[in-house]
Design a protein around this motif. Structure first.
Motif: not given
Length: 463
Positions: A144-151
Motif C-alpha cells: 500500500a505504501r509503495n503505491f502512495g497510500l498511508q494505510n
C-alpha cells in the motif's frame, strides 16, 4: 474415464518462494538462476515433459514487514524478495512449449484495468491462448505504501474494487471489438472496420475508462480467470468470477468444505458449478526409496528458517513476535482484527484441526510442517496424492517444491509415471487453448453463464 488430476507448478520469479531458508541447500539453484532466462526456458521444458497444465506464478508488490514490525527478517532470508515481474518471462517460456500454460498474478488494488487488459491480451496472442490471470487484491502494508497510500484499503473494499475492475476488463475484452473487426480490405484501404470497434465508456465508483481496447481479440478474449480466497467475501468473489479457484486447508475434509461451499455459491450466481476447477496445495518430497525421501526431508528441515516462515505469516496482519513472550500453555487467539489475508489467519484458528496453544503455534514455524507433506517413495507419494484428491473433492493441485529444480525433476521422473499408470493423470494434453484444455474442446471463450457474457455483442457466439 475417471476424473484426472490437474497440476500446476506453484512458482515465483524470486530467489525463494515458500521454501524458507532452503537457499542454503547446496542443490538449490533458484537463488542463483532466477534471473537467468535459460533457467526458465529449461524449467518450461521440464514441466511440459511432465504434462503439467500450467505454471502458476504468484506475486507480491511489497516486502513482508509485519513480523517484528520490520522488513529485516524477510530481506535477510530472501522471503519473496528479490523478485522480478513474472509476466515478462511468459513469452520466452511459451516459445519452447506447445501446451504448457501460464497463470500470472496481478493485483486489482493498485494497477489500472486498461493497461492490465492489454497485457493479458498480448500474452494470450503470443501464447496462442495459453494464458490465465490470477486475480488478487493485495494484502501487504508495504505494498500500500509503495503505491502512495498511508494505510491498506480495507479487506472488503478491496473486493468491491476488484468487482468493478473485472467489469471494466470484461467490457474491454468482450465488447470493445466485434468478431471480424480486422478486415484487411486492401481494395478499400481498410485494415480495421471502425464500425466494429467500440468505446466502453465505463463510469463507475473506482474507474473511468473510455476505450476502446487497444488490442484486437485474442483466442480466448478473456484469459482464464484464477482466484484464491477463503474468506467469506473471497469465496463469493471466486464463485462469481473465477474459473480456477485455489483454496487451502489443513485436512481434506476442510478443503472439501470450501469446494462444496464455492460450488453452491456459483449456482446462486447463475453459474454451472461444473465450469469451475478447484485446486489446493500439494507438498511432496519423493525419493526412490522411503529412506531416501525421509533423508531428503530431514536435510530440508535442517536449513529451514523459522523467521522467514513467521515473516510470511505476517500477510495475515498478525505479528507472531507478539506471542513469543507469552505463556506457551495459553490458548492461541487474536485480540484484534486486521485487513490482512484472512485465509492466512484462518490456518491457525478456524482451519486448524483443533484449538491450538501459543506453544503449538510457535512450534509450527520452527520446521516444515511434516503433516502437510507427502514424503516417501513413488508409490507412497502417489497413494498420498490419490487419497487427498479423492477425499478433498478438488480437481487438481498447485505443487510446491523446496529445492528447485531437483524436486520437480524427481516428481516428473518418479511420480508422474505412477499416476499415469493408475489412470489419474493424463498421458497427452488436450488440444486447444487453456480454457479448452481445462473445460470443453472447441470452446475457447467464456461460457454464457459467466458474468462477462452480459457484455458481449449479440454477434459473438459462445456456448
Amino acid at each position: 474415464m475417471g476424473k484426472k488430476i490437474l497440476l500446476n507448478a506453484f512458482e515465483m520469479t524470486s530467489a525463494m518462494h515458500n521454501s524458507h531458508g532452503l537457499w542454503k541447500h547446496p542443490e538449490n539453484k533458484r537463488q542463483r538462476s532466477y534471473k537467468d532466462l535459460n533457467y526458465w526456458i529449461d524449467y518450461a521444458k521440464l514441466l511440459e515433459r511432465g504434462k503439467f497444465d500450467a505454471v502458476f506464478f504468484a506475486d507480491v508488490l511489497g516486502v513482508y514487514d509485519v513480523y517484528k514490525q520490520s522488513k529485516t527478517p524477510s530481506i535477510q532470508d530472501g522471503l519473496q524478495v528479490p523478485l522480478n515481474d513474472p509476466a515478462l518471462l511468459v513469452s520466452a517460456m511459451a516459445s519452447v512449449t506447445e501446451n504448457l500454460s501460464f497463470a500470472v498474478t496481478v493485483s486489482t488494488t493498485y494497477e489500472q484495468p486498461f493497461g492490465n487488459a492489454r497485457r493479458f491480451s498480448t500474452l494470450d496472442h503470443l501464447t496462442n491462448g495459453r494464458i490465465a490471470w490470477n486475480v488478487v487484491t493485495s494484502y501487504l502494508p508495504n505494498a500500500a505504501r509503495n503505491f502512495g497510500l498511508q494505510n491498506m484499503i480495507k479487506h472488503d473494499e478491496r473486493y468491491n474494487i476488484a468487482d468493478e475492475y473485472l467489469d471494466v476488463s470484461y467490457k474491454l475484452w468482450e465488447s470493445s471489438w466485434e468478431d471480424g473487426a480486422v478486415v484487411e480490405d486492401v481494395e478499400n484501404n481498410k485494415l480495421v472496420d471502425p464500425e466494429k470497434v467500440h468505446e466502453i465508456n465505463h463510469e463507475g465508483q473506482y474507474f473511468s475508462v473510455e476505450g476502446p481496447h487497444l488490442s484486437e481479440p485474442s483466442l480466448q478474449r478473456t484469459p482464464v480467470i484464477y482466484q484464491a480466497g477463503t474468506s467469506e467475501r473471497g469465496r463469493d468473489f471466486a464463485a462469481k468470477h473465477a474459473e480456477c479457484i485455489f483454496v487451502g486447508g489443513p485436512t481434506p475434509e476442510r478443503i472439501r468444505f470450501y469446494v462444496d461451499d464455492i460450488r453452491k455459491r456459483a449456482i446462486k450466481h447463475g453459474r454451472n458449478p461444473e465450469n469451475l476447477k478447484i485446486f489446493s496445495f500439494l507438498n511432496v518430497v519423493v525419493g526412490r526409496t522411503t529412506e531416501e525421501a525421509e533423508e531428503k526431508f530431514k536435510e530440508y528441515a535442517s536449513v529451514w528458517s523459522a523467521d522467514a516462515a513467521k515473516a510470511q505469516y505476517g500477510a495475515s496482519g498478525y505479528d507472531i513476535a507478539e506471542y513469543e513472550e507469552l505463556d506457551p500453555e495459553l490458548p492461541f487467539s487474536y485480540n484484534k482484527s486486521t485487513e490482512g489475508g484472512h485465509y492466512k489467519a484462518a490456518t491457525l484458528t478456524t482451519d486448524a484441526p483443533k484449538p491450538l496453544t501459543v506453544g503449538e503455534v510457535l512450534n509450527r514455524f520452527e520446521s516444515p510442517d511434516r503433516g502437510s507433506f507427502i514424503v516417501g517413495n513413488p508409490e507412497e507419494v502417489a497413494d498420498g496424492i490419490q487419497k487427498q484428491f479423492e477425499e478433498s473433492g478438488v480437481d487438481g493441485f498447485n505443487l510446491n517444491h523446496l529445492v528447485t529444480p531437483g524436486d520437480l525433476e524427481a516428481f516428473v521422473e518418479l511420480v508422474v509415471p505412477v499416476l499415469q499408470e493408475r489412470g489419474l493423470y493424463k498421458k497427452e494434453y488436450n488440444r486447444g487453448t487453456l480454457r479448452e484444455k481445462l473445460f470443453t474442446p472447441g470452446q475457447p471463450l467464456l461460457p454464457n453463464d459467466h458474468p462477462a457474457a452480459r457484455f458481449r455483442p449479440v454477434l459473438t457466439e459462445s456456448k
